[in-house]
Design an enzyme around this catalytic site. Structure first.
Site, PDB file in Angstrom:
ATOM      1  N   SER A 274     -49.451 -18.386 -10.422  1.00 24.19           N
ATOM      2  CA  SER A 274     -50.066 -18.631  -9.112  1.00 24.19           C
ATOM      3  C   SER A 274     -50.006 -17.362  -8.287  1.00 24.19           C
ATOM      4  O   SER A 274     -49.516 -16.332  -8.739  1.00 24.19           O
ATOM      5  CB  SER A 274     -49.339 -19.770  -8.397  1.00 24.19           C
ATOM      6  N   ASP A 628     -62.208  -6.028  21.695  1.00 27.16           N
ATOM      7  CA  ASP A 628     -61.289  -6.065  20.558  1.00 27.16           C
ATOM      8  C   ASP A 628     -62.161  -5.988  19.316  1.00 27.16           C
ATOM      9  O   ASP A 628     -62.974  -6.892  19.067  1.00 27.16           O
ATOM     10  CB  ASP A 628     -60.508  -7.379  20.538  1.00 27.16           C
ATOM     11  N   HIS A 684     -66.460  -5.939  27.630  1.00 30.78           N
ATOM     12  CA  HIS A 684     -66.118  -5.404  28.940  1.00 30.78           C
ATOM     13  C   HIS A 684     -66.791  -4.045  29.194  1.00 30.78           C
ATOM     14  O   HIS A 684     -67.414  -3.469  28.311  1.00 30.78           O
ATOM     15  CB  HIS A 684     -64.596  -5.280  29.058  1.00 30.78           C
ATOM     16  N   SER A 771     -70.391  -9.916  15.610  1.00 29.71           N
ATOM     17  CA  SER A 771     -71.323  -9.270  16.534  1.00 29.71           C
ATOM     18  C   SER A 771     -70.893  -7.822  16.740  1.00 29.71           C
ATOM     19  O   SER A 771     -69.821  -7.414  16.301  1.00 29.71           O
ATOM     20  CB  SER A 771     -71.377 -10.028  17.857  1.00 29.71           C
TER      21      SER A 771
END
Length: 814
Positions: A274, A628, A684, A771
């Site tokens: 795994s 950000d 911003h 975006s």
């Protein structure tokens, strides 16, 4: 227009080991500084051979007639005269070659200059600690690139706008073509300032993690070590809760990595069938190791040659457990040995190694033949006259005299400081100037192919090669990985990754998105679902498929559907899983999670005011990040299309939807700020000024994933977007383009047009999806931060946050 107020600031700090000129066994030294037609004197230090002046002088430069050198003369003050004690000359053209010429530039450091005698039969000795730099009294903190521009303009030299003072790129100065510095030539101006040596000793008290069968508890631990773009992995120790590795590794440290970058240690449990389990982690700031090394150097007052393995700092690091169920039961610790080695110490290790090796009679001193033989091993082209000067400097006969190891090391160091740019050309042929190093193999172990290594790697290799306890370091742990995630991945996952996503490397055109975290310096993988990665790759590998009407209609339909879905109250159930999958910090969100009525409300959530603050709030010349995001920056728009934007029809006029306005940005710079779905999606204001009315342009809904941007498709000019302009007193006209993308249903502007806006004020937000924001600047009006430009050139996106310093308005750079 006022005349620029350029100042040369000279700081005469101290001297040591000066010659004795008085009968009392001392001297009364002072320094005379001559610049242009002006002269300055330090105060006299009576009866002192190691004086400390800390005297500062300023000379106002006439840009039309700049001085060519700064001359220092040391004198012994007598009652009726003065005695000559030596002199120093600093040619300003050589001083300015390195690019870091601003007085406040951290890379412009103080330097010891030996006193030389220009008079026969004068007893001269010692050296003086001096710092020289340029100051603009109106603008204290100019970018190094602006100072290079100022200096070249003073001398009517051609200015390359996209030049980087530390770059090795070919440039033209006036009409003289300057060849690039050879990649592996030795230079004190190298960006690497030191190396970190690290030994992963072992761990103890690791938890017994449940294995894949669920019936047994076990631990097969290994450690992944990450720093900047360097990632290492130890072997797996099977069935052991207190493993011992004793693995050694080393990596270079650059100047811009010192302040905030960290070394990250991650412990994983290897599983055969795994995925590997992420067990625990911890970080150490690289600055702590650097400060410790600096403190040691100051306490010992000098840097001595020693084995690299000596002086390692041993430490037990408390690990942070990922699974909180183990916190009360286990207190795991990782034992490591660390040491930061300054570049200066590596240089001394380098020279001492070579000198000792070529001391053929092993008498602890070097004659002319031994020095010449040693330099020949480096491929040096220093002339006999230059080598002879090493002996005469210490009043020794080149034919019969012998140099102490420390004396020869001082000569070689001084040569490098005065001639760090002298090297062979890019074809291995000697340049017109003498050069010191042209190495094809190691003179100690005879390792071949050193020519492809950087200068830092050559020095490192020779220093390590001569240290018995570290000679095998290159064979033990290697940095074959890029990210921590890749280093711990199982072989099957690696195969699937390469087949499904493309080659895993920085700059590769694949759906594994890499970015460099600016705060920690670590290279990270962008987290997204596997089917999304694979879908992106399949879609953008086929030009006809992606440009078809069917695909466009499908993307629009999916975007509309997703927007409607996330506006429904039932979509609120997806908020918590989204937070957990991406590891979002909920402490900085303004409203409680339970208050969001649907997923979209959460997606364009607001943050607490203190969560995103403005860097340099009182300095409007600083450009801050508008979002950000993952950022790319390019000094010219042409460079952006060469490295990153591969759309066949991309133009600024198409992006802005305005042919006339596009002409204002010809030759300008460009910043790309890509928001991933997990990012805070309000954007911003990056600069102060007057905001225009927005211009909305309808378009498609292609993804802004890097693979799409670097495809033939002109994503930026095809997608839906909103264009605004900010008339800034500091930056000129700035174009602000908000671009929607796949799953982005709307671009909402919340700012008020025709008003004065300030940095970090909200401009708008995107609904769900990825975006991008594109900022355009007029030619010569701003400079992006150097670390972001370096990453973008690779190309590698840089993780930044709202309000973070990403550039600066130019004042004199043209």
């Amino acid at each position: 227009m006022t005349t620029p107020n350029y100042i040369i600031r000279v700081y005469v700090i101290q001297a040591r080991n000066l010659a004795i000129k008085d009968k009392n066994g001392f001297s009364d030294p002072y320094i005379t500084v001559n610049i242009g037609d002006e002269s300055f004197n330090t105060h006299v230090m009576y009866k002192n051979l190691n004086p400390i002046w800390n005297a500062s002088f300023e000379y106002k430069v006439n840009p039309a007639h700049p001085p060519s050198e700064i001359h220092f003369t040391c004198w012994d003050r007598d009652l009726f005269g003065r005695d000559y004690m030596g002199e120093i000359s600093i040619p300003l053209d050589k001083f300015c070659e390195g690019g870091h010429i601003g007085f406040t530039d951290p890379s412009n450091t103080r330097h010891w200059y030996p006193l030389l005698s220009m008079r026969k039969k004068e007893n001269v000795s010692g050296e003086v600690l001096i710092k020289v730099g340029f100051v603009d009294n109106d603008n204290e903190f100019l970018d190094p690139r602006e100072w290079v521009s100022i200096w070249k303009q003073m001398h009517n030299l051609k200015v390359n706008e996209s030049s980087n003072p530390s770059s090795n790129a070919t440039s033209t100065v006036g009409e003289v073509k300057v060849k690039p510095e050879r990649q592996y030539s030795y230079s004190q101006a190298n960006d690497v300032i030191g190396l970190t040596f690290l030994e992963i000793v072992g761990a103890k008290d690791l938890p017994a993690v449940k294995n894949v069968t669920g019936f047994d508890f076990d631990m097969d631990p290994f450690v992944v070590v990450s720093f900047s773009k360097h990632t290492f992995r130890t072997p797996v120790i099977n069935h052991n809760l207190n493993p011992v590795w004793n693995e050694k590794l080393h990596f270079p440290v650059k100047r811009n990595e010192l302040e905030s970058f960290v070394i990250k240690f991650s412990v994983y449990d290897w599983d055969k069938f795994s995925n590997n389990d992420y067990v625990a982690y911890q970080t150490i700031p690289i600055k702590r190791l650097y400060d410790f090394a600096q403190k040691n150097a100051q306490e010992h007052n000098n840097i001595k040659a020693q084995n690299i393995g000596d002086g390692m700092e041993e430490e037990e690091i408390s690990l942070e457990l990922l699974d909180k169920q183990w916190v009360d039961k286990h207190k795991p610790k990782l034992s490591v040995r660390l040491k930061y080695v300054p570049y200066e110490q590596l240089r001394i290790q380098f020279w001492h190694t070579l000198v000792k090796f070529y001391d053929s009679d092993e008498n602890g001193v070097m004659n002319f033949v031994e020095v010449e033989t040693m330099l020949n091993s480096l491929g040096s082209s220093l002339t006999n006259k230059t080598i002879s000067s090493f002996f005469t400097r210490f009043n020794k006969d080149p034919e019969r005299g012998e140099l102490e190891f420390s004396e020869l090391t001082n000569c070689l160091e001084d040569w490098l400081s005065d001639a760090s740019r002298r090297s062979s050309d890019s074809f291995g042929e000697e340049s017109e100037n003498e050069h010191l190093i042209f190495m094809k193999e190691c003179p100690i172990c005879h390792r071949p192919d050193l020519t492809h290594l950087s200068e830092a790697d050559i020095v490192t290799h020779v220093a390590i090669c001569a240290s018995n306890d570290w000679t095998e370091v290159n064979k033990i742990v290697t940095g074959d990985f890029i990210t921590e995630s890749q280093a711990q991945r199982k072989w099957l996952a690696k195969v699937i990754t390469k087949v499904g996503y493309g080659s895993f490397r920085i700059g590769a055109n694949n759906a594994v998105i890499l970015s460099k975290n600016r705060l920690t310096g670590l290279v990270e993988e962008e987290k997204m679902a596997a089917y999304v990665r694979l879908g992106i790759r399949l879609l953008y590998r086929d030009k006809q498929r992606v440009e078809s009407k069917t695909t466009k209609n499908l993307l629009k339909k999916l975007t509309d559907q997703q927007g409607k879905k996330f506006d429904k109250p039932t979509s609120a159930e997806e908020i918590r899983p989204f937070i957990e999958f991406h590891g979002l910090n909920t402490e900085e969100i303004l409203e409680p999670i339970e208050s969001f009525k649907n997923f979209n409300e959460f997606f364009y959530r607001k943050l607490k005011p203190e969560a995103r603050t403005c860097d340099s709030p009182n300095d409007p010349h600083v450009l801050v990040s508008p979002a950000d995001c993952r950022m790319m920056a390019f000094p010219t728009i042409d460079k952006a299309t060469e490295v990153w934007i591969k759309g066949e029809t991309f133009t600024i006029s198409r992006l802005l939807g305005n042919e006339a306005m596009s002409k204002e940005f010809e030759g300008g710079s460009l910043g790309i700020f890509r928001l991933a779905p997990q990012d805070y999606h309000r954007f911003h204001i990056p600069v102060e000024g007057t905001l225009s009315e927005p211009h909305e342009i309808s378009g498609d809904y292609y993804t802004v994933n890097p693979m799409a941007i670097r495809s033939h498709l002109d994503v930026y000019c095809l997608n839906k977007r909103a264009v605004s302009y900010i008339d800034s007193p500091q930056f000129g006209k700035v174009a602000y383009v908000a671009i929607g993308a796949m799953m982005v249903g709307s671009i909402v502007l919340t700012s008020k047009p025709k008003t004065t806006v300030k940095r970090v004020e909200e401009h708008g937000y995107f609904a769900f999806g990825g975006s991008t924001i594109v900022l355009l600047f007029q030619k010569g009006r701003m400079l992006f931060d150097e670390d972001i430009l370096v990453n973008s050139k690779e190309p590698l996106e840089t993780l930044v946050k709202v309000g973070m310093h990403v550039g600066r308005a130019t004042i004199h750079y043209k």
